[in-house]
Design an enzyme around this catalytic site. Structure first.
Site, PDB file in Angstrom:
ATOM      1  N   GLU A 190       0.842  -1.194   0.000  1.00  0.00           N
ATOM      2  CA  GLU A 190       0.000   0.000   0.000  1.00  0.00           C
ATOM      3  C   GLU A 190       0.879   1.246   0.000  1.00  0.00           C
ATOM      4  OE1 GLU A 190      -2.376  -0.799   3.463  1.00  0.00           O
ATOM      5  OE2 GLU A 190      -3.233  -2.576   2.510  1.00  0.00           O
TER       6      GLU A 190
ATOM      7  N   LEU B 281      -6.330  -1.487  -0.822  1.00  0.00           N
ATOM      8  CA  LEU B 281      -6.281  -1.729   0.618  1.00  0.00           C
ATOM      9  C   LEU B 281      -6.912  -3.077   0.939  1.00  0.00           C
ATOM     10  CD1 LEU B 281      -6.937   1.601   2.360  1.00  0.00           C
ATOM     11  CD2 LEU B 281      -5.860  -0.386   3.344  1.00  0.00           C
ATOM     12  N   SER B 282      -6.237  -4.128   0.569  1.00  0.00           N
ATOM     13  CA  SER B 282      -6.790  -5.481   0.692  1.00  0.00           C
ATOM     14  C   SER B 282      -5.662  -6.434   1.033  1.00  0.00           C
ATOM     15  CB  SER B 282      -7.431  -5.913  -0.636  1.00  0.00           C
ATOM     16  OG  SER B 282      -8.257  -4.908  -1.168  1.00  0.00           O
ATOM     17  N   GLU B 283      -5.282  -6.485   2.319  1.00  0.00           N
ATOM     18  CA  GLU B 283      -4.095  -7.259   2.683  1.00  0.00           C
ATOM     19  C   GLU B 283      -4.253  -8.748   2.416  1.00  0.00           C
ATOM     20  OE1 GLU B 283      -5.382  -5.002   4.804  1.00  0.00           O
ATOM     21  OE2 GLU B 283      -3.850  -3.448   4.925  1.00  0.00           O
TER      22      GLU B 283
ATOM     23  N   PHE C 126       2.642  -2.245   8.905  1.00  0.00           N
ATOM     24  CA  PHE C 126       2.837  -2.583  10.318  1.00  0.00           C
ATOM     25  C   PHE C 126       2.546  -4.059  10.552  1.00  0.00           C
ATOM     26  CE2 PHE C 126       1.853   1.893  10.122  1.00  0.00           C
ATOM     27  CZ  PHE C 126       2.747   2.463  11.018  1.00  0.00           C
TER      28      PHE C 126
ATOM     29  N   ASP D 110       1.307  -5.349  12.902  1.00  0.00           N
ATOM     30  CA  ASP D 110      -0.005  -5.450  13.548  1.00  0.00           C
ATOM     31  C   ASP D 110      -1.106  -5.822  12.546  1.00  0.00           C
ATOM     32  OD1 ASP D 110       0.663  -3.420  16.212  1.00  0.00           O
ATOM     33  OD2 ASP D 110       1.852  -3.199  14.403  1.00  0.00           O
TER      34      ASP D 110
ATOM     35  N   HIS E 110      -0.458  -0.386  16.413  1.00  0.00           N
ATOM     36  CA  HIS E 110       0.600  -0.035  15.456  1.00  0.00           C
ATOM     37  C   HIS E 110       1.977  -0.111  16.099  1.00  0.00           C
ATOM     38  CE1 HIS E 110      -2.808   1.724  13.255  1.00  0.00           C
ATOM     39  NE2 HIS E 110      -2.032   1.865  12.214  1.00  0.00           N
TER      40      HIS E 110
HETATM   41  C1  LIG Z   1      -5.534  -3.244   7.949  1.00  0.00           C
HETATM   42  C2  LIG Z   1      -4.868  -1.937   7.718  1.00  0.00           C
HETATM   43  N1  LIG Z   1      -4.146  -1.741   6.605  1.00  0.00           N
HETATM   44  C3  LIG Z   1      -3.519  -0.569   6.386  1.00  0.00           C
HETATM   45  C4  LIG Z   1      -3.585   0.447   7.303  1.00  0.00           C
HETATM   46  C5  LIG Z   1      -2.814   1.740   7.087  1.00  0.00           C
HETATM   47  N2  LIG Z   1      -3.700   2.834   6.727  1.00  0.00           N
HETATM   48  C6  LIG Z   1      -4.241   3.648   7.651  1.00  0.00           C
HETATM   49  S1  LIG Z   1      -5.313   4.733   7.017  1.00  0.00           S
HETATM   50  C7  LIG Z   1      -5.055   4.173   5.449  1.00  0.00           C
HETATM   51  C8  LIG Z   1      -5.814   4.758   4.313  1.00  0.00           C
HETATM   52  C9  LIG Z   1      -7.288   4.723   4.533  1.00  0.00           C
HETATM   53  O1  LIG Z   1      -7.992   5.249   3.474  1.00  0.00           O
HETATM   54  P1  LIG Z   1      -9.566   5.391   3.549  1.00  0.00           P
HETATM   55  O2  LIG Z   1     -10.162   4.105   3.972  1.00  0.00           O
HETATM   56  O3  LIG Z   1     -10.016   5.963   2.262  1.00  0.00           O
HETATM   57  O4  LIG Z   1      -9.815   6.421   4.733  1.00  0.00           O
HETATM   58  P2  LIG Z   1      -9.347   7.940   4.836  1.00  0.00           P
HETATM   59  O5  LIG Z   1      -7.981   7.922   5.420  1.00  0.00           O
HETATM   60  O6  LIG Z   1      -9.379   8.519   3.475  1.00  0.00           O
HETATM   61  O7  LIG Z   1     -10.335   8.565   5.754  1.00  0.00           O
HETATM   62  C10 LIG Z   1      -4.130   3.129   5.461  1.00  0.00           C
HETATM   63  C11 LIG Z   1      -3.683   2.405   4.261  1.00  0.00           C
HETATM   64  C12 LIG Z   1      -4.346   0.194   8.472  1.00  0.00           C
HETATM   65  N3  LIG Z   1      -4.464   1.112   9.438  1.00  0.00           N
HETATM   66  N4  LIG Z   1      -4.984  -0.979   8.656  1.00  0.00           N
END
Ligand SMILES: Cc1ncc(C[n+]2csc(CCOP(=O)(O)OP(=O)(O)O)c2C)c(N)n1
Ligand SMILES: [Mg+2]
Lengths: 337, 328, 358
Positions: free
Chosen positions: A30, A68-70, A93, A95, A139
């Protein structure tokens, strides 16, 4: 004199050289490039902390941002590894492993064995570990023991830039799945690192400080806390030997046993939660294989059995300190037979 | 002349909504400044720009209705009635904060208000809210669960699985996509193969609706319809709110992934607070001076919360090991 | 005919967000998924190519249509399927109705032979509004052909898009003349304070006592005050169905219809059940109705409220503002698909010698 670079640069350089050397090495994660699909700068981020910045320009076909799809992309990295690629998937992370754990411990870890030796899964999963970033309970964890527990996975956690580069290139070349743990509080740490590509074999601990009175076995950020403690103890006339495990699976017990046999005392320092962690594992093995050499009971320094707290004061109390380590060492000296 | 209120909320309610949105905005603007000064530890994701969505939805909810929030949770908290001073203390890592300093910005929760927690794990709220809705269904008092998630998190398996589960069990859940166009630095256009959340919902048999998330009245009306439907046993649905993010993904993000001029346009033309303020004053039922007075009161509240937060004591060693278990 | 561009070029405006409104919640209205919209576009494009249309100019969007279309075209072309050359209008996408305005203007400027519109009544209204402004400014009129993206619309007819594309192809490649292929349409001109604010409706202008725009789609009937209709078809859905079931008026018939609505026992003369949204049969109090002759302004009696244009609340108006509504005939042109295909059949336009097969 060789040049000095940070651990962050070491990761970048290792990936760069590995991709240049082998087109089957592909990186995914990501925002490891950043800015995808937008109207602004491409390669805007290079990872949340900029670790992979600049690699897209050099290897555009080998650097892939993911949705965003681990579960999907970590699983895909594993699947691609089983089909001839050498993916390096970044999970930000450690986590977040919870989201895609099945792909790692039921799939990647078991292919080789379950399939009667026929499969190879040369995947590397990079992730940040450790506390100290004020990033709170989801985290900041040091989940290394969780992975060391699982047969089929290799687990690496370097403490400096030199080891990082050599171990990461080794991880990419290794034909087993590797969980590569980068301590986020060590990214800025600098040391001398050769420019050329090189590897450090797995299962070889590093004696970062020699001493005769007590052995400290540790890894990651705790290596530095232990060195701080050793400096204090040296003034008291106590010479500590510090073993940096570097890889937690495989584990170099020979070096540990040799050192304990020499010093007769052992302190295990682990940033992971105290139950069933690397420290307990080392102690158990030392008791089994070098009980006779011990002059004092083994000490362990770990955080308390709690999640990582947010408040800076609590987090600082949570993370094992040099003072706690020094106290533990003194205890082994005082309590000697 | 007696001016007739053209809106579906009473004058008092409108004033409350405006105050709430202003409180969120000021709270975030202040954090932006204080973070820049180095006063605030950790990761902070600001909700500024997105206020109309939280306010438009939460206006229909009571404490018995549960929400699952995200990493960008301050706005949800404030709109759901979580105490602002407690929140500020929490963000400063102090004793007496919403979570006694143990959670921080990313984990503020107040279960007594039905706020089931901001969340550091994307997509984690989907399954949780299905559970909350299941419990509500057993209690049979018409309570609902709202799951907030971003355009990025919409791609988590957990969210898709939850839509299916909610459909199968006919749960009173509303899936709210807060679509601000970005997941960190990655544009929504890259991360989603079919770019319509209403389509996604349709794949699970859930009706969906897309609204302008910067228009309070648009969100309020659509949320009213989906929440009423859920309360009456009509089951789950999806609400997509298109919105804008004022600040970086987290504090410290230079946002070079945005097109030149994009942020200026956002602030000039998509400021949900200004849009609401203009609607209210244009209708003649609330004067600019009334709004200005609220703005000033909110400033005082935020200033007060920061003072309290700075003055509050830090937790102590004894606090470190409490609250891991109920008993152990 | 000299007013036809060579080589033939067709514009396409596909609205990614039509049919995503609140009617899906309150009335189970159908939703045409993005992937289905893209399939329609692929069918339209292959049909245009088969009809000899060489170029297509399309509106870009950030709602997923153009991205998915490009992805699909890549796959299709790799299988050697034939498509016209596809070009996107050079514009920055705002994801608002302004995109439609801009695209329609650019297409008219570029001299496209016709514009295919994929969307609901609102999308068609936006295209027509912009094209009419262009025509008033001296640009050549461009006919449109509508494709419905749901069952929620009165203006675009439900029809397999392949057939619509065939008809557009016949006109764009000059095998049919304007007199054979085109139909004239009516519009309602809404003017506030002698044109201080102006807009149009192509099906209905509805006056509601609500005074906010909210979720846009108009769906509550308790605050309705009046309806002004260009045509009233008993077979279509929406608020114009009230007129359709009261006093049908054809699309090409002269004049429109206006209806006063009231639940007030003093004013309500009778009640009428009408399908004002898919699956939503409302009971409407009728206070009166009359035909609207073309060119004659009707002033709105209500003091303050909101005007919904073709189903969406668009224009709030205040106590001090004067609203008037005028019907205009021959306001814009559409491709008359039924007639095109009948003429094509009668004149054997699709019959050819085996040797001419390429
Ligand atoms: C399972 C997981 N993967 C990755 C992250 C890291 N991360 C935190 S916020 C974010 C982006 C989120 O985007 P969105 O869902 O559009 O929400 P926005 O920040 O735009 O409000 C990422 C990749 C996380 N917190 N949890
Ligand atoms: Mg987002």
């Amino acid at each position: 004199m060789a040049r000095k670079i940070s651990m962050k640069q070491a990761v970048n350089e290792a990936l760069d050289q590995a991709m240049a050397a082998d087109p089957t090495v592909i990186c995914m994660g990501e925002d490891i490039v950043g800015g995808a699909g937008g109207n602004g700068e491409m390669d805007a981020w290079g990872g949340v902390l900029g670790v992979t910045k600049g690699l897209y320009a050099k290897h555009p076909k080998q650097m892939m941002d993911t949705p965003l799809s681990e579960s999907a992309y970590i699983g895909a990295a594993i699947g691609a590894a089983a089909c001839g690629m050498r993916p390096v998937a970044e999970l930000m992370f450690i986590d977040f492993m919870g989201v895609c754990f099945d792909q790692i411990f039921n799939q990647a870890a078991k292919f080789k064995y379950m399939f009667g030796g026929k499969a190879e899964t040369p995947v590397v999963i990079r992730c940040m570990v450790g506390a100290g970033f004020r990033a709170a309970a989801q985290h900041s964890q040091m989940l290394t023991p969780l992975f060391a527990h699982i047969p089929g996975l290799k687990v690496v956690c370097p403490s400096n830039a030199y080891d990082t580069k050599g171990l990461l290139i080794q991880s990419i070349r290794d034909n087993d799945p590797v969980i590569f743990c980068e301590h986020k509080n060590l990214y800025a740490h600098e040391c001398e690192v050769p420019e050329a590509s090189y590897t450090i074999p797995f299962g070889e601990a590093n004696i970062v400080r020699e001493g005769k009175h007590c052995t400290i076995v540790t890894y990651g950020l705790m290596v530095h806390r232990s060195l701080d403690a050793a400096a204090v103890l040296a003034k008291e006339g106590v010479e500590v030997e510090i073993v940096d495990l570097r890889t937690l699976s495989p584990l170099d017990m020979d070096t540990v046993l040799e050192s304990v046999t020499k010093t007769g005392r052992l302190v295990c320092v682990d940033e992971a939660s105290p139950r069933c962690n690397i420290a307990t594992d080392i102690s158990a093995q030392v008791c089994m294989h070098a009980f006779g050499a011990l002059k004092a009971q083994i000490e362990m320094v770990t955080p308390p059995h709690t999640p990582v707290p947010f408040s800076p004061v609590l987090e600082d109390m949570y993370i094992p300190s040099a003072a706690q380590i020094a106290t533990a060492v003194r205890k082994t000296i005082k309590g000697s037979k | 002349m007696q001016v007739q209120n053209p809106f579906p909320l009473s004058r008092d309610e409108l004033l409350t909504v405006y105050r709430q949105m202003r409180t969120i905005r000021e709270f975030e603007e202040r954090l932006h400044i204080d973070f820049g000064r180095g006063d605030i530890p950790g990761f902070v994701h600001l909700y500024a720009g997105e206020e109309a969505t939280a306010a438009g939805i939460m206006h229909h909810l009571n404490d018995g209705d549960r929400i699952a929030s995200t990493h960008r949770g301050h706005g949800h908290c404030i709109a759901k009635g979580v105490d602002v001073v407690g929140m500020m203390k929490e963000i400063y890592g102090k004793k007496g904060g919403s979570c006694n300093g143990k959670g921080g910005s990313m984990h503020i929760a107040d279960l007594s208000r039905g706020m089931m927690g901001a969340n550091g794990i994307l997509g984690a709220g989907g399954p949780l809210i299905c559970g909350a809705a299941l419990a509500a269904k057993y209690r049979n008092k018409g309570e609902v669960g709202i799951c907030f998630f971003g355009d990025g998190a919409s791609n988590q398996g957990t969210i898709l699985e939850s839509m299916n589960l909610a459909g199968v069990w006919n749960l009173p859940v509303i899936f709210v996509v807060e679509n601000n166009g970005y997941a960190e630095s990655t544009s929504r256009d890259y991360g989603t193969a079919v770019d319509s959340y209403v389509d996604r919902a349709a794949g699970f048999g859930l009706p969906g609706v897309t609204v302008d998330g910067t228009d309070f009245f648009a969100v309020h009306e659509a949320a009213g319809a989906v929440i009423k439907r859920a309360r009456e046993g009509g089951g789950p649905s999806l609400l997509e709110c298109k919105m804008v993010r004022y600040f970086g993904h987290f504090e410290g993000d230079a946002q070079t992934y945005r097109a030149p001029g994009e942020l200026d346009d956002i602030r000039a033309n998509h400021n949900c607070l200004k849009i609401l303020g203009d609607q209210l004053t244009a209708a003649g039922i609330i004067s600019q001076s009334e709004l200005t007075k609220i703005d000033e009161e909110v400033m005082v509240l935020i200033e007060h919360s920061v003072k309290e937060a700075k003055a509050a004591p830090f937790p102590t060693l004894a606090d470190l090991t409490t609250d891991v278990y109920i008993n152990y | 005919m000299s007013d036809i561009q060579t080589p033939p070029c067709v514009g396409i405006i596909a609205n990614p967000v039509s049919a995503r409104d609140i009617r899906r919640i309150i009335a189970n209205a159908s939703n045409l998924q993005t992937s289905e919209r893209v399939s329609i576009l692929l069918r339209v494009l292959t049909t245009l190519a088969a009809s000899g249309v060489e170029r297509v100019l399309m509106m870009p969007d950030k709602g997923g249509i153009s991205a998915m279309l490009l992805r699909s075209l890549k796959r299709e072309r790799s299988q050697n399927h034939q498509f016209p050359e596809l070009e996107f209008v050079d514009m920055s996408v705002t994801s608002t109705v302004n995109d439609t305005f801009f695209a329609a203007r650019s297409m008219q400027q570029a001299g496209v032979n016709a514009i295919i519109v994929l969307g609901g009544d609102g999308t068609h209204r936006a295209v027509v509004r912009e094209l009419m402004l262009g025509t008033q400014a001296g640009k050549k009129a461009v006919p449109i052909a509508g494709l419905s993206t749901g069952t929620n619309n009165a203006f675009p007819e439900m029809r397999e898009p392949t057939i619509t594309a065939l008809a557009v192809g016949l006109y764009a490649t000059q095998r049919l003349k304007g007199t054979q292929a085109l139909a004239q349409n009516k519009v309602l001109e809404v003017s506030i304070d002698q044109g201080q604010r102006r807009d149009i409706a192509i099906v209905d202008a509805i006056i509601s006592r609500d005074r906010f725009i909210g979720a846009r789609a108009i769906w509550k009937t308790d605050n309705l005050e009046a309806a002004y209709l260009t045509f009233a078809d008993p077979q279509v859905i929406g608020l114009s169905a009230i007129g359709g079931l009261l006093e049908p008026v054809g699309r090409t018939e002269t004049g429109g219809l206006t209806i006063s609505i009231s639940d007030d026992p003093g004013r309500c003369k009778f009640r009428l059940k009408a399908p004002i949204a898919p699956g939503m049969i409302a009971d409407i109090g009728i206070a009166g109705f009359e035909r609207m002759p073309a060119g004659q302004p009707f002033s709105v009696a209500l003091e303050a409220g909101v005007i919904a244009l073709d189903g969406e609340r668009e224009m709030p108006f205040d106590t001090h503002e004067q609203v008037s509504i005028t019907l205009h005939e021959n306001a814009f042109q559409t491709i008359d698909v039924t007639r095109c295909m009948q003429v094509a059949a009668r004149e054997g336009l699709y019959i050819h010698q085996p040797s001419r097969l390429s």
